[in-house]
Design an enzyme around this catalytic site. Structure first.
Site, PDB file in Angstrom:
ATOM      1  N   TYR A 156       0.862  -1.290   0.132  1.00  0.00           N
ATOM      2  CA  TYR A 156      -0.068  -0.098   0.029  1.00  0.00           C
ATOM      3  C   TYR A 156       0.888   1.110  -0.308  1.00  0.00           C
ATOM      4  CZ  TYR A 156      -3.686   3.292   1.173  1.00  0.00           C
ATOM      5  OH  TYR A 156      -4.400   4.427   1.119  1.00  0.00           O
TER       6      TYR A 156
HETATM    7  N1  LIG Z   1      -9.862   5.567   4.581  1.00  0.00           N
HETATM    8  C1  LIG Z   1      -8.869   5.811   4.733  1.00  0.00           C
HETATM    9  O1  LIG Z   1      -8.486   5.824   5.835  1.00  0.00           O
HETATM   10  C2  LIG Z   1      -7.945   6.556   3.721  1.00  0.00           C
HETATM   11  C3  LIG Z   1      -6.771   7.165   3.865  1.00  0.00           C
HETATM   12  C4  LIG Z   1      -5.810   7.750   2.988  1.00  0.00           C
HETATM   13  C5  LIG Z   1      -6.242   7.554   1.671  1.00  0.00           C
HETATM   14  N2  LIG Z   1      -7.504   6.837   1.418  1.00  0.00           N
HETATM   15  C6  LIG Z   1      -7.756   6.767  -0.122  1.00  0.00           C
HETATM   16  O2  LIG Z   1      -9.055   7.161  -0.339  1.00  0.00           O
HETATM   17  C7  LIG Z   1      -9.376   6.579  -1.447  1.00  0.00           C
HETATM   18  C8  LIG Z   1     -10.983   6.081  -1.296  1.00  0.00           C
HETATM   19  O3  LIG Z   1     -10.979   5.086  -0.111  1.00  0.00           O
HETATM   20  P1  LIG Z   1     -11.888   4.965   0.866  1.00  0.00           P
HETATM   21  O4  LIG Z   1     -11.353   5.197   2.176  1.00  0.00           O
HETATM   22  O5  LIG Z   1     -13.280   6.048   0.503  1.00  0.00           O
HETATM   23  O6  LIG Z   1     -12.609   3.446   0.750  1.00  0.00           O
HETATM   24  P2  LIG Z   1     -14.055   3.110   0.370  1.00  0.00           P
HETATM   25  O7  LIG Z   1     -13.888   1.643   0.019  1.00  0.00           O
HETATM   26  O8  LIG Z   1     -15.139   3.661   1.077  1.00  0.00           O
HETATM   27  O9  LIG Z   1     -14.154   3.481  -1.217  1.00  0.00           O
HETATM   28  C9  LIG Z   1     -13.430   2.939  -2.253  1.00  0.00           C
HETATM   29  C10 LIG Z   1     -14.376   2.911  -3.501  1.00  0.00           C
HETATM   30  O10 LIG Z   1     -13.524   2.380  -4.635  1.00  0.00           O
HETATM   31  C11 LIG Z   1     -14.275   1.592  -5.371  1.00  0.00           C
HETATM   32  N3  LIG Z   1     -13.464   0.543  -6.268  1.00  0.00           N
HETATM   33  C12 LIG Z   1     -12.390  -0.331  -5.491  1.00  0.00           C
HETATM   34  N4  LIG Z   1     -11.698  -0.782  -6.485  1.00  0.00           N
HETATM   35  C13 LIG Z   1     -12.421  -0.617  -7.815  1.00  0.00           C
HETATM   36  C14 LIG Z   1     -12.322  -0.896  -8.975  1.00  0.00           C
HETATM   37  N5  LIG Z   1     -11.190  -1.635  -9.645  1.00  0.00           N
HETATM   38  N6  LIG Z   1     -13.046  -0.357  -9.962  1.00  0.00           N
HETATM   39  C15 LIG Z   1     -14.132   0.516  -9.554  1.00  0.00           C
HETATM   40  N7  LIG Z   1     -14.198   0.913  -8.150  1.00  0.00           N
HETATM   41  C16 LIG Z   1     -13.388   0.384  -7.267  1.00  0.00           C
HETATM   42  C17 LIG Z   1     -15.012   0.573  -4.160  1.00  0.00           C
HETATM   43  O11 LIG Z   1     -16.134  -0.214  -4.857  1.00  0.00           O
HETATM   44  C18 LIG Z   1     -15.496   1.883  -3.352  1.00  0.00           C
HETATM   45  O12 LIG Z   1     -16.783   2.082  -3.675  1.00  0.00           O
HETATM   46  C19 LIG Z   1      -8.395   5.275  -1.727  1.00  0.00           C
HETATM   47  O13 LIG Z   1      -7.587   5.525  -2.749  1.00  0.00           O
HETATM   48  C20 LIG Z   1      -7.663   5.095  -0.410  1.00  0.00           C
HETATM   49  O14 LIG Z   1      -6.627   4.424  -0.570  1.00  0.00           O
HETATM   50  C21 LIG Z   1      -8.160   6.439   2.228  1.00  0.00           C
END
Ligand SMILES: NC(=O)c1ccc[n+]([C@@H]2O[C@H](COP(=O)([O-])OP(=O)(O)OC[C@H]3O[C@@H](n4cnc5c(N)ncnc54)[C@H](O)[C@@H]3O)[C@@H](O)[C@H]2O)c1
Length: 262
Positions: A156
């Site tokens: 990651y």
């Molecule tokens: N939640 C955290 O703590 C956090 C922290 C830093 C960065 N992020 C980043 O934020 C971004 C969003 O994550 P989140 O936390 O909202 O998670 P989340 O799981 O709530 O949302 C992610 C979405 O991406 C979709 N997805 C995943 N793979 C896919 C694919 N191959 N094609 C189409 N859709 C796809 C999922 O269905 C989901 O709806 C990510 O890039 C994550 O790395 C999250």
């Protein structure tokens, strides 16, 4: 008049968490949104919630054809594309590579890097002409793991450092027509999930109370962020007025964690 009145944005991972919160905020700010996600049911709920100003596209954003279809949909339905947000992502749940079987390292790399990194490259490539035409912008969801160790496992962290490289390189290559920036959230209570290849696909951050508590404890603000907390960063970067001089910038939205760690 909202800050993004008349603008059109395409967002991946828009059915949940940060992407969903951003889609909702962009519509509140006057933008039209194309929401792309592999979760068709959750997309349908978002469409019901946002109405005509949101078009949804169900599919896998690691496929070039789906990224191209998202750009086409934005142009057909709303006439242009001003902002592309590469946001979809998955997590490795801090899994150490020396605790994986040798063959699992390769499989997990393929799965995680395809979603976190390849989809960003494909979406950027698919959007380039449309964004050049609108003098628009690309925004990439990075992470505090784009800057430090310990925000995830090796895969990651490596994927999020790669996204930081993509932001810097494209900001350099695509200026002056297209601005390229990122948002780096810290730990946020969302459905962020794991990998099929590591049998962690069903783990969700928002179901793991210990992780949420750990995130809150690590933050100088003593809280774990909610998805909505980051939405204003995307509005700022997407705004042709307020974001006009922002290029190659990654807004860190982590409650001060990185600044404390040095
Ligand atoms: N939640 C955290 O703590 C956090 C922290 C830093 C960065 N992020 C980043 O934020 C971004 C969003 O994550 P989140 O936390 O909202 O998670 P989340 O799981 O709530 O949302 C992610 C979405 O991406 C979709 N997805 C995943 N793979 C896919 C694919 N191959 N094609 C189409 N859709 C796809 C999922 O269905 C989901 O709806 C990510 O890039 C994550 O790395 C999250």
């Amino acid at each position: 008049m909202g800050k993004l009145s008349g603008q059109t944005a395409l967002i991946t991972g828009a059915a949940s968490g940060i992407g969903k919160a951003v889609a909702i905020r962009l519509v509140e700010e006057g933008a039209n949104v194309v929401a792309l996600d592999r979760n068709a049911d959750a997309l349908a709920d978002l469409s019901d919630h946002l109405g005509d100003r949101c078009s949804v596209l169900a599919g896998d954003c690691t496929e070039a054809a789906i990224c191209e279809a998202g750009v086409e949909l934005a142009q057909e339905k709303f006439g242009k594309l001003d902002t592309t947000i590469a946001n979809a992502g998955v997590y490795d749940w801090y899994k150490r590579i020396d605790r994986m079987k040798m063959e699992d390292v390769e499989a997990a790399f393929e799965e995680l890097f395809r979603i976190n990194v390849l989809s960003t490259l494909l979406l950027a490539r698919a959007s380039a002409d449309a964004l050049r035409k609108s003098t628009g912008s690309l925004i990439v969801t990075c992470s505090n793991a784009s800057f430090r160790a310990g925000g995830g496992g090796t895969l990651y962290t490596a994927s999020k450092f790669a996204l930081r490289g993509i932001v810097y390189q494209l900001a350099y290559e695509w200026a002056p027509q297209i601005r390229v920036n990122g948002v780096a959230p810290g730990g946020t209570v969302t459905g962020l999930s794991g990998l099929d290849t590591l049998e962690s696909a069903s783990r969700r951050l928002d179901s793991e109370q210990r992780t949420v508590e750990m995130v809150a404890k690590a933050s100088p603000l003593a809280r774990a962020a909610e998805a909505e907390d980051h939405a204003g960063c995307y509005v700022l970067l997407a705004s042709p007025r307020d974001g006009v001089n922002l290029n190659g910038t990654i807004l860190v939205s982590d409650g001060g964690l990185i600044s404390r760690m040095g």
